[in-house]
Design an enzyme around this catalytic site. Structure first.
Site, short mmCIF file in Angstrom:
data_model
loop_
_atom_site.label_atom_id
_atom_site.label_comp_id
_atom_site.label_asym_id
_atom_site.label_seq_id
_atom_site.Cartn_x
_atom_site.Cartn_y
_atom_site.Cartn_z
N GLY A 247 -7.85 -3.52 -18.64
CA GLY A 247 -7.04 -3.39 -19.75
C GLY A 247 -6.86 -4.82 -20.43
O GLY A 247 -7.64 -5.80 -20.04
N LEU B 114 -15.65 -6.37 -16.79
CA LEU B 114 -14.95 -6.74 -15.77
C LEU B 114 -15.74 -7.98 -14.78
O LEU B 114 -16.74 -7.62 -14.39
CB LEU B 114 -14.30 -5.82 -14.64
CG LEU B 114 -12.77 -5.33 -15.02
CD1 LEU B 114 -12.35 -4.31 -14.07
CD2 LEU B 114 -12.07 -6.40 -14.96
N ALA C 19 -1.17 1.64 -17.99
CA ALA C 19 -0.22 2.58 -18.96
C ALA C 19 -0.96 2.79 -19.78
O ALA C 19 -1.94 2.50 -20.29
CB ALA C 19 0.96 1.37 -19.44
N THR D 55 -0.72 3.00 -23.71
CA THR D 55 0.14 2.11 -24.52
C THR D 55 -0.32 2.48 -26.06
O THR D 55 0.36 1.65 -26.65
CB THR D 55 -0.65 0.67 -24.29
OG1 THR D 55 -2.08 0.48 -24.72
CG2 THR D 55 -0.35 0.04 -22.89
N THR E 101 8.51 -3.32 -21.98
CA THR E 101 8.25 -3.56 -23.41
C THR E 101 9.39 -3.64 -23.89
O THR E 101 10.60 -3.17 -23.72
CB THR E 101 7.42 -2.51 -23.89
OG1 THR E 101 7.66 -2.41 -25.40
CG2 THR E 101 7.89 -1.02 -23.67
N ASP E 102 9.65 -4.33 -25.22
CA ASP E 102 10.75 -4.59 -26.13
C ASP E 102 11.10 -3.07 -26.62
O ASP E 102 12.22 -2.88 -27.07
CB ASP E 102 10.28 -5.32 -27.44
CG ASP E 102 8.94 -5.14 -28.06
OD1 ASP E 102 8.09 -5.33 -27.15
OD2 ASP E 102 8.75 -4.54 -28.96
N TYR F 230 6.89 6.61 -25.99
CA TYR F 230 6.42 5.53 -25.37
C TYR F 230 7.57 4.50 -24.55
O TYR F 230 7.44 4.48 -23.69
CB TYR F 230 5.41 4.77 -26.24
CG TYR F 230 4.86 3.36 -25.60
CD1 TYR F 230 4.00 3.11 -24.62
CD2 TYR F 230 5.75 2.09 -26.19
CE1 TYR F 230 3.63 2.21 -23.92
CE2 TYR F 230 5.04 0.96 -25.44
CZ TYR F 230 4.44 0.89 -24.53
OH TYR F 230 3.97 -0.35 -23.73
N LYS G 29 8.31 3.86 -20.80
CA LYS G 29 8.44 2.63 -20.13
C LYS G 29 9.68 2.60 -19.42
O LYS G 29 9.94 2.02 -18.40
CB LYS G 29 8.05 1.66 -21.17
CG LYS G 29 6.55 1.80 -21.65
CD LYS G 29 5.52 1.45 -20.51
CE LYS G 29 5.47 0.28 -19.85
NZ LYS G 29 4.33 0.10 -19.06
N TRP H 42 4.83 -7.49 -28.12
CA TRP H 42 3.81 -7.56 -29.40
C TRP H 42 2.43 -8.32 -28.59
O TRP H 42 2.03 -9.48 -29.15
CB TRP H 42 4.27 -8.51 -30.44
CG TRP H 42 5.36 -7.42 -31.45
CD1 TRP H 42 6.06 -6.77 -30.93
CD2 TRP H 42 5.57 -8.06 -32.67
NE1 TRP H 42 6.77 -6.33 -32.14
CE2 TRP H 42 6.66 -7.06 -33.11
CE3 TRP H 42 5.28 -8.87 -33.61
CZ2 TRP H 42 7.08 -7.28 -34.37
CZ3 TRP H 42 5.64 -9.03 -34.94
CH2 TRP H 42 6.84 -8.17 -35.32
N1 LIG Z 1 -0.14 -3.90 -25.80
C1 LIG Z 1 1.29 -4.13 -26.23
O1 LIG Z 1 1.45 -4.71 -27.37
C2 LIG Z 1 2.29 -4.23 -25.16
C3 LIG Z 1 3.53 -4.94 -25.23
C4 LIG Z 1 4.65 -4.68 -24.56
C5 LIG Z 1 4.24 -4.07 -23.03
N2 LIG Z 1 3.08 -3.91 -22.88
C6 LIG Z 1 2.90 -3.20 -21.54
O2 LIG Z 1 1.89 -4.41 -20.78
C7 LIG Z 1 1.21 -3.82 -19.94
C8 LIG Z 1 -0.42 -3.87 -20.20
O3 LIG Z 1 -0.76 -3.49 -21.67
P1 LIG Z 1 -2.20 -3.76 -22.14
O4 LIG Z 1 -2.09 -3.73 -23.72
O5 LIG Z 1 -2.97 -4.58 -21.29
O6 LIG Z 1 -2.71 -2.17 -21.96
P2 LIG Z 1 -4.30 -1.45 -22.01
O7 LIG Z 1 -4.95 -2.62 -22.76
O8 LIG Z 1 -3.92 -0.25 -22.90
O9 LIG Z 1 -4.68 -1.27 -20.57
C9 LIG Z 1 -4.21 -0.67 -19.89
C10 LIG Z 1 -5.10 -0.16 -18.81
O10 LIG Z 1 -4.50 0.92 -17.75
C11 LIG Z 1 -5.59 1.85 -17.52
N3 LIG Z 1 -4.90 3.34 -17.18
C12 LIG Z 1 -3.83 3.96 -17.85
N4 LIG Z 1 -3.52 4.92 -17.27
C13 LIG Z 1 -4.27 4.78 -16.09
C14 LIG Z 1 -4.18 5.74 -14.98
N5 LIG Z 1 -3.48 6.87 -15.12
N6 LIG Z 1 -5.05 5.24 -14.00
C15 LIG Z 1 -5.56 4.32 -13.90
N7 LIG Z 1 -5.75 3.44 -15.03
C16 LIG Z 1 -4.84 3.77 -15.93
C17 LIG Z 1 -6.18 2.03 -18.74
O11 LIG Z 1 -7.22 2.88 -18.80
P3 LIG Z 1 -7.89 3.74 -19.98
O12 LIG Z 1 -8.29 2.98 -20.88
O13 LIG Z 1 -9.03 4.59 -19.26
O14 LIG Z 1 -6.84 4.54 -20.52
C18 LIG Z 1 -6.19 0.75 -19.46
O15 LIG Z 1 -7.52 0.21 -18.90
C19 LIG Z 1 1.40 -2.11 -19.97
O16 LIG Z 1 2.26 -1.91 -18.85
C20 LIG Z 1 2.08 -2.03 -21.33
O17 LIG Z 1 3.07 -1.18 -21.37
C21 LIG Z 1 2.11 -3.91 -23.73
#
Ligand SMILES: NC(=O)c1ccc[n+]([C@@H]2O[C@H](COP(=O)([O-])OP(=O)(O)OC[C@H]3O[C@@H](n4cnc5c(N)ncnc54)[C@H](OP(=O)(O)O)[C@@H]3O)[C@@H](O)[C@H]2O)c1
Length: 325
Positions: A16, A43, A75, A77, A116-117, A140, A144, A165
């Site tokens: 991710g 990767l 997650a 997301t 998250t916020d 969402y 979380k 963000w």
């Molecule tokens: N993005 C934001 O703006 C944001 C803001 C605040 C907090 N966060 C938190 O920060 C963290 C990282 O976010 P990110 O933006 O890097 O997320 P991302 O790019 O959506 O990556 C999440 C990764 O987790 C994998 N995944 C989801 N469910 C899974 C499962 N059941 N088993 C195995 N893999 C799984 C996804 O695979 P698939 O692609 O196959 O689904 C994806 O590769 C998360 O916890 C998110 O809630 C994100």
């Protein structure tokens, strides 16, 4: 003199946006293994395929590697998708987190979990402190928060970082969406009533490296602690879009400020997403640079990576065509 083997760290969601940067930043000094749901071409760290919603498989995968630390980034997301697919959001954001915590507990590995916020309702007039009471608006955000509660209830040792963000090369994010739109239009509507701290996943990964090198003891102690983390400074989405366009040579594309209500998206968003960064600076010594500085470094990198990806995809298509002829 004996040298210690590097600490083994398991990263979930390794392909991710945050997971990929974490792997790249941490792999020179630590032994990294990833878990992903499906094959990922970009990767550079070794990884196993594992759907974390499956308790048995998750336990087997984590116990087979016996990491000293689990970094749980995985997650669902997509905020609007979660609103409309609530069972999937519960499985991926809550059950999966419970499965990861249970397995980490079995091998006494501390966990870093990202929240998250969006656990807040955005109604506060000042910055959100770690002690403020969550009240998520979106599904969402609810899942979380439920993930946080699972960690708080069950984890033996953990840190919850609420980040905000997020943008990065390896996932869907606001700068990419703005640049994609700007390629097709001369003006666009962007909301101006949500304020936050744009935060680069690369900078969060660098902060994790600092934590592991300088304050490891914060992780390896009983209990769970919540910290807020993000690039410094604040902005609303419309001004952020202007900054991105101006610094990508697209300043001629016009932004019209609109209220969020005009967008009619499935999931509501908090108006105020500004998290206080004082605690992570004071206790963990983590201070991230400004969102402007990060975005300025990010934009040319994004352009380079997208060009490389395009070239790779074209080469793969040509190879397929050659093989078929
Ligand atoms: N993005 C934001 O703006 C944001 C803001 C605040 C907090 N966060 C938190 O920060 C963290 C990282 O976010 P990110 O933006 O890097 O997320 P991302 O790019 O959506 O990556 C999440 C990764 O987790 C994998 N995944 C989801 N469910 C899974 C499962 N059941 N088993 C195995 N893999 C799984 C996804 O695979 P698939 O692609 O196959 O689904 C994806 O590769 C998360 O916890 C998110 O809630 C994100």
């Amino acid at each position: 003199m004996t040298t210690q083997p590097p600490m083994k760290i398991l990263i979930t969601g390794a392909g991710g946006m945050l997971g990929t940067d974490l792997g790249n930043v941490l792999s020179p000094e630590f032994e990294i293994v990833g878990l992903e749901r499906r094959p990922v071409t970009h990767l550079s760290v070794p990884y196993d395929i594992c759907d974390l919603t499956q308790a048995r498989k998750t336990r087997d995968a984590i116990l087979s590697h016996k990491p000293a630390l689990v970094i749980h980034t995985a997650a669902m997301t997509d905020v609007d998708y979660c609103e409309e697919h609530q069972d999937e959001a519960l499985a991926n954001n809550v059950s999966a987190t419970e499965n990861v915590v249970d397995a980490a507990n079995e091998i006494d590995a501390p966990i870093i979990f990202y929240s998250t916020d969006y656990v807040f309702d955005g109604q506060k007039s000042g910055e959100y402190e770690e002690t403020d009471i969550p009240n998520p608006l979106s599904f969402y955000g609810k899942t979380k928060r439920m993930g946080e509660e699972a960690i708080l209830r069950v984890a033996k040792q953990a840190i919850i970082f609420r980040i905000t963000w997020l943008f990065g090369i390896w996932g869907r994010c606001f700068p990419k969406a703005i640049l994609r739109q700007a390629a097709e239009v001369t003006k666009m509507n962007v909301v101006d009533d949500q304020v936050g701290r744009p935060t680069w996943s690369w900078d969060v990964s660098q902060a994790m490296r600092q934590l592991l090198l300088n304050k490891k003891e914060a992780l390896f102690k009983p209990g769970v602690e919540i910290f807020h983390l993000g690039n410094s400074g604040t902005v609303h989405w419309a001004d952020y879009a202007r900054f991105i366009l101006k610094n990508s040579g697209l300043g001629s594309v016009k932004i019209k400020d609109i209220p969020s209500a005009h967008l009619k998206r499935p999931a509501p968003r908090p108006t105020n997403s500004v998290l206080s960064l004082d605690k992570s600076e004071k206790i963990l010594g983590l201070k991230l640079r400004s969102w402007e500085e990060s975005t300025l470094e990010f934009l040319p990198k994004l352009k380079d990576e997208l060009a490389l990806l395009e070239a790779k995809t074209k080469a793969q298509a040509a190879e397929k065509e050659n093989a078929a002829s």
